[in-house]
Scaffold this active site. Structure first.
Site, PDB file in Angstrom:
ATOM      1  N   HIS A  94       0.838  -1.200   0.000  1.00 57.15           N
ATOM      2  CA  HIS A  94       0.000   0.000   0.000  1.00 57.15           C
ATOM      3  C   HIS A  94       0.870   1.245   0.000  1.00 57.15           C
ATOM      4  CE1 HIS A  94      -4.288  -1.358   1.068  1.00 57.15           C
ATOM      5  NE2 HIS A  94      -3.654  -2.338   0.477  1.00 57.15           N
TER       6      HIS A  94
ATOM      7  N   TYR B 275      -8.994   5.841   7.943  1.00 56.57           N
ATOM      8  CA  TYR B 275      -9.100   6.217   9.356  1.00 56.57           C
ATOM      9  C   TYR B 275     -10.045   7.412   9.414  1.00 56.57           C
ATOM     10  CZ  TYR B 275      -4.915   3.375  10.292  1.00 56.57           C
ATOM     11  OH  TYR B 275      -4.014   2.347  10.412  1.00 56.57           O
TER      12      TYR B 275
ATOM     13  N   PRO C 138      -4.257   0.284  18.972  1.00 55.49           N
ATOM     14  CA  PRO C 138      -4.031  -0.164  17.596  1.00 55.49           C
ATOM     15  C   PRO C 138      -4.088   0.933  16.531  1.00 55.49           C
ATOM     16  CG  PRO C 138      -6.205  -0.805  18.340  1.00 55.49           C
ATOM     17  CD  PRO C 138      -5.521  -0.222  19.519  1.00 55.49           C
TER      18      PRO C 138
ATOM     19  N   LYS D  91       0.956  -0.311  15.185  1.00 57.74           N
ATOM     20  CA  LYS D  91       2.342  -0.502  15.599  1.00 57.74           C
ATOM     21  C   LYS D  91       2.612  -1.745  16.458  1.00 57.74           C
ATOM     22  CE  LYS D  91       4.393   2.935  13.577  1.00 57.74           C
ATOM     23  NZ  LYS D  91       4.018   2.512  12.214  1.00 57.74           N
TER      24      LYS D  91
ATOM     25  N   TYR E 225       4.043   6.281  10.124  1.00 56.43           N
ATOM     26  CA  TYR E 225       3.176   5.176   9.717  1.00 56.43           C
ATOM     27  C   TYR E 225       3.962   4.094   8.973  1.00 56.43           C
ATOM     28  CZ  TYR E 225      -1.168   2.844   8.480  1.00 56.43           C
ATOM     29  OH  TYR E 225      -2.177   1.922   8.375  1.00 56.43           O
TER      30      TYR E 225
HETATM   31  C1  PHB Z   1      -6.236  -4.260  11.037  1.00 62.22           C
HETATM   32  O1  PHB Z   1      -6.279  -4.516   9.835  1.00 62.22           O
HETATM   33  O2  PHB Z   1      -6.647  -5.065  11.878  1.00 62.22           O
HETATM   34  C2  PHB Z   1      -5.673  -2.963  11.488  1.00 62.22           C
HETATM   35  C3  PHB Z   1      -5.110  -2.109  10.549  1.00 62.22           C
HETATM   36  C4  PHB Z   1      -4.619  -0.884  10.934  1.00 62.22           C
HETATM   37  C5  PHB Z   1      -4.677  -0.512  12.261  1.00 62.22           C
HETATM   38  C6  PHB Z   1      -5.222  -1.358  13.208  1.00 62.22           C
HETATM   39  C7  PHB Z   1      -5.730  -2.603  12.828  1.00 62.22           C
HETATM   40  O3  PHB Z   1      -4.214   0.709  12.636  1.00 62.22           O
END
Ligand code: PHB
Ligand code: APR
Length: 395
Positions: free
Chosen positions: A73, A202, A294, A298, A386
């Protein structure tokens, strides 16, 4: 009585990756795990790998399927006030990127590599105890099928997660804990439906934060911010999808493909670090030493970061007689851990709805969003964190 060079407690991603890298370096390890392999693989966790983590998995020789099935990505997307803001990660970071590949799959690949090697793993152990970590002859005892076992070793790697015994066996007066518990949880749903958007989203919304993630082109993972008092039983699939739609802009809500959930669960959010991450011959690795919320993706990446340092330090010790590096593990690991904590904390603050924030703090949160997402400097700092900050050189 058994003998090995490094006893690894825990067969999660930390223990298995460390074991694989040490095995490739010709260092003998024994992994002991409380659960069965099936149980370990049943845990659904996050799925974003920094390129440093990807490199480490390649170095460990477990990257074949990941390189075939993982999705690179080059960006992510934010949404505030219904406005979509693309974050071109690669453009902002000199071509760096992240990979979408589930932690469960990483664990599966590592388990398979371990099985194919002659390195021993014992599942289903209980009563694990660490002895003489401060001495030159540390050992670990445990029970397996009712039998008492003892292994003598040079070092012990505590890879046994947040609730493991390793951290708990360090005397309280030589460690310090830093903790912050967040006033909400994440309700997650996994489904075999195509992701609503090519990139992860997000999104902040007055009703709460939403994350639109994915595991593949045909498997989606969605999360909703929920109050800590929420029970997963109260969330039918229908209710989940309706709430998700209500928190997304119209054009995305319309595109959302719904379906049966494969898994649904609520996870609390925690920030936690223990210092130092070593005690004599015992080294703490991954969730045993730190937890992040989450929001920054990280958790697994910081576990890999610890493994990166510990594996290099132990290899230098066994191959080049470098005893001096051993004492550096905690500081090297923690430097990067705290930056990961900071980014996870920052992202969590930026994106969630905080019920009891003062009006002033709400305005600050809003200003933060405008500043970070409307300036190249702001977006760049998000992007570089990130995709993952660089590792320090070891010795
Ligand atoms: C997930 O795909 O479970 C996931 C992806 C990004 C995050 C947290 C969880 O920041
Ligand atoms: N003895 C042996 N094994 C134990 C013990 C014990 N006393 N206690 C716990 N374990 C095992 C657990 O059963 C688990 O399989 O240790 C393992 C720890 O694995 P994880 O919790 O996955 O921790 P870690 O390997 O550090 O992985 C970190 O997991 O929680 C996510 O976000 C986190 O992605 C990150 C990753």
């Amino acid at each position: 009585m058994m003998k090995t060079q490094v006893t690894i407690i825990g067969a999660g991603p930390s223990g298995l990756l460390l074991g694989q890298l040490l095995h490739k370096a010709g260092i003998r390890t024994l992994i002991i795990e409380r659960q069965t392999p099936e149980y370990v693989l049943g845990r659904i966790r996050a799925g974003i790998l920094e390129s440093g983590t990807v490199d480490l998995l390649r170095e460990a020789g477990v990257a074949k399927r990941m390189d075939r099935e993982g999705l690179i990505h080059h960006g992510v997307e934010f949404i505030f006030d219904g406005k979509r803001i693309p974050v071109p990660l690669s453009e902002l970071t000199d071509g760096k990127n992240v990979m979408v590949y589930g932690q469960t799959e990483v664990t599966r690949d590592l388990m398979q590599a371990r099985n194919e090697s002659d390195a021993p793993t014992i599942y289903g152990v209980s009563q694990v105890m660490i002895h003489d970590a401060k001495s030159d002859r540390p050992s670990v005892t445990f029970e397996k099928d009712g039998e008492h076992c003892r292994v003598e070793c040079d070092f012990i790697a505590g890879c046994d997660g947040f609730h493991g015994v390793s951290r708990q066996s360090i005397p309280r007066d030589v460690i310090r804990e830093y903790e912050s518990v967040w006033p909400f949880g994440w309700l997650g749903l996994l489904a075999d439906t195509p992701p609503v958007n090519p990139e992860l989203i997000y999104a902040h919304h007055q009703r709460g934060f939403v994350l639109c993630s994915q595991r593949s082109l045909t498997r989606s993972r969605y999360y909703l911010q929920v109050p800590l008092s929420e029970q997963v039983e109260a969330w039918s699939d229908e209710r989940f999808w309706a709430e998700l739609k209500s928190r997304l802009p119209h054009e995305l809500a319309e595109k959302l493909v719904t379906g049966h959930s494969l898994e649904k669960s609520i996870a609390p959010l925690r920030s936690y670090v223990v210092e130092p991450m070593q005690y004599g011959k015992l080294f703490l690795v991954g969730d045993a030493a730190h937890i992040v919320p989450p929001t920054g993706a990280k958790g697994l990446n910081l576990a890999a970061s610890d493994v990166n340092y510990l594996w290099r330090i132990l290899t230098q010790y066994y191959h080049a007689g470098r005893t001096d590096l051993l004492a550096r593990y905690s500081q090297l690991a923690l430097n990067r851990v705290w930056k990961g904590e900071r980014f996870s904390w920052f992202m969590t603050h930026l994106l969630h709805d905080f019920q009891d924030k003062s009006e002033f703090d709400r305005k600050m949160q809003e200003a933060d969003r405008h500043y970070y997402l409307e300036s190249v400097a702001g977006l760049t700092t998000i992007a570089e964190n990130y995709v993952g900050l660089p590792f320090e050189n070891v010795g």
